[in-house]
Design an enzyme around this catalytic site. Structure first.
Site, PDB file in Angstrom:
ATOM      1  N   ASP A   1      -3.085  10.264   2.231  1.00 19.26           N
ATOM      2  CA  ASP A   1      -4.204  10.600   3.092  1.00 19.26           C
ATOM      3  C   ASP A   1      -3.813  11.743   4.016  1.00 19.26           C
ATOM      4  OD1 ASP A   1      -3.628   9.291   6.095  1.00 19.26           O
ATOM      5  OD2 ASP A   1      -2.604   8.258   4.450  1.00 19.26           O
ATOM      6  N   SER A   2      -4.755  12.635   4.289  1.00 17.46           N
ATOM      7  CA  SER A   2      -4.585  13.722   5.245  1.00 17.46           C
ATOM      8  C   SER A   2      -3.364  14.574   4.888  1.00 17.46           C
ATOM      9  CB  SER A   2      -4.506  13.156   6.667  1.00 17.46           C
ATOM     10  OG  SER A   2      -4.634  14.169   7.640  1.00 17.46           O
TER      11      SER A   2
END
Length: 326
Positions: free
Chosen positions: A165-166
């Site tokens: 994520d991210s």
């Protein structure tokens, strides 16, 4: 930004994330908590911590679903890279431990959640180097004779996935691009990559970015902070859609799942990545899913909301699909 705390000057600060002082001290404002792993013999996801590279302090938390889920068949393996702007968080804090536990339980996969070195003490490309080291360590189990019994006994090396994520999704993209280079001999194939709310950026605003100047200014500052050797926001590591970036056709996997969120300032970059990959000549299958009404990495911090459960279900389905035809 310059301010003073306890007579020490703050050289740089990202609110609710990190402070760096003029004397070199670094204060992380979130993601520093640690929860222990859990070895459960029966009905709950088990986890344990291992060292991958003691010299560079690369470690991981392994997750294994309960025995009744594994049976005698081998499971997909997910190599996970956490988010946190390359400067905060770890696989060992409560948010990521709980998230990986939920994902492993739902998807019935073996997971390796990687601790990589953080900026600013270890600026990029340290995180990419550590991620590649972790991937090589996992690949060393491809013939079921590596150092970690959980992987030898339970992992299906025909179904290897990278996910994050991210900032972790940024790592996934860059590592899968490395894996697709013809000179790289990893020893295993990567079936798929899951990029959740990927941290991609650029110098020219697109979509709704110009409508959120405060958030844009903050994101503009992050890249030179974590990658001072190449601080431009059109660097290929952070903007794989830039004109001079390598073709996405080199991507070294066969499936990609891009997840974006309606209220995330990064959502337009995620959609642009999906569009660019679709047009690139890459021969794999790419999917995208947008969560309405939610912001950046909401599913990491609010596991009990309906949208998080729906997104985890979509990821679980992705990790258990058959390989696309060649």
């Amino acid at each position: 930004m310059e301010s003073s705390t306890n007579s020490t000057t703050i050289a740089q600060e990202f609110p609710h994330t990190i402070r760096v002082f003029t004397d070199g001290r670094v204060e992380r404002l979130r993601g520093t908590d640690i929860v222990p792993p859990s070895l459960y013999p029966h009905s709950v996801v088990s986890s344990k911590d291992i060292t991958l590279d003691s010299q560079n302090n690369i470690a991981a938390r392994l997750f294994l679903p309960p025995p009744q889920s594994t049976g005698n068949h081998k499971l997909p393996i997910v190599i996970y890279f956490h988010g946190g702007a390359f400067c905060v968080n770890s696989p060992f804090n409560a948010a990521y431990h709980n998230y990986l536990t939920a994902l492993v339980s739902k998807a019935n996969v073996v997971a390796v959640s990687v601790q990589y070195r953080l900026a600013p003490e270890h600026p990029l490309p340290a995180a990419y180097d550590d991620a590649w080291t972790a991937l090589q360590w996992v690949a060393s189990h491809g013939k079921n004779n590596g150092p970690e019994p959980w992987l030898n006994e339970h992992a299906d090396f025909g179904r290897v996935f990278l996910a994050g994520d991210s900032a972790g999704a940024n790592i996934v993209h860059n590592i899968v691009m490395m894996a697709g280079h013809p000179d790289m001999n990893l020893g295993i194939d990567i079936l798929g990559a899951c990029l959740s709310h990927p941290y991609f950026w650029g110098s020219t605003p697109i979509g709704s970015e110009a409508l959120e100047p405060g958030q844009k200014e903050l994101v503009d500052r992050i890249w030179p902070f974590i990658c001072p050797s190449m601080p431009e926001c059109d660097n290929l590591w952070v903007n794989p859609m830039a004109e001079d970036a390598p073709s996405l056709a080199w991507l070294g996997c066969r499936r990609v799942f891009v997840c974006i969120a309606e209220k995330d300032v990064l959502k337009d970059r995620g959609r642009l990545y999906y569009d660019a990959l679709s047009r690139s000549g890459w021969t794999g299958v790419v999917e995208i899913e947008e969560t309405q009404g939610k912001g950046h990495v909401f599913h990491i911090h609010d596991l009990e909301c309906d949208q998080a459960k729906e997104l985890i279900t979509s990821m679980a389905e992705f990790f258990n699909r058959d390989a696309p035809p060649i």
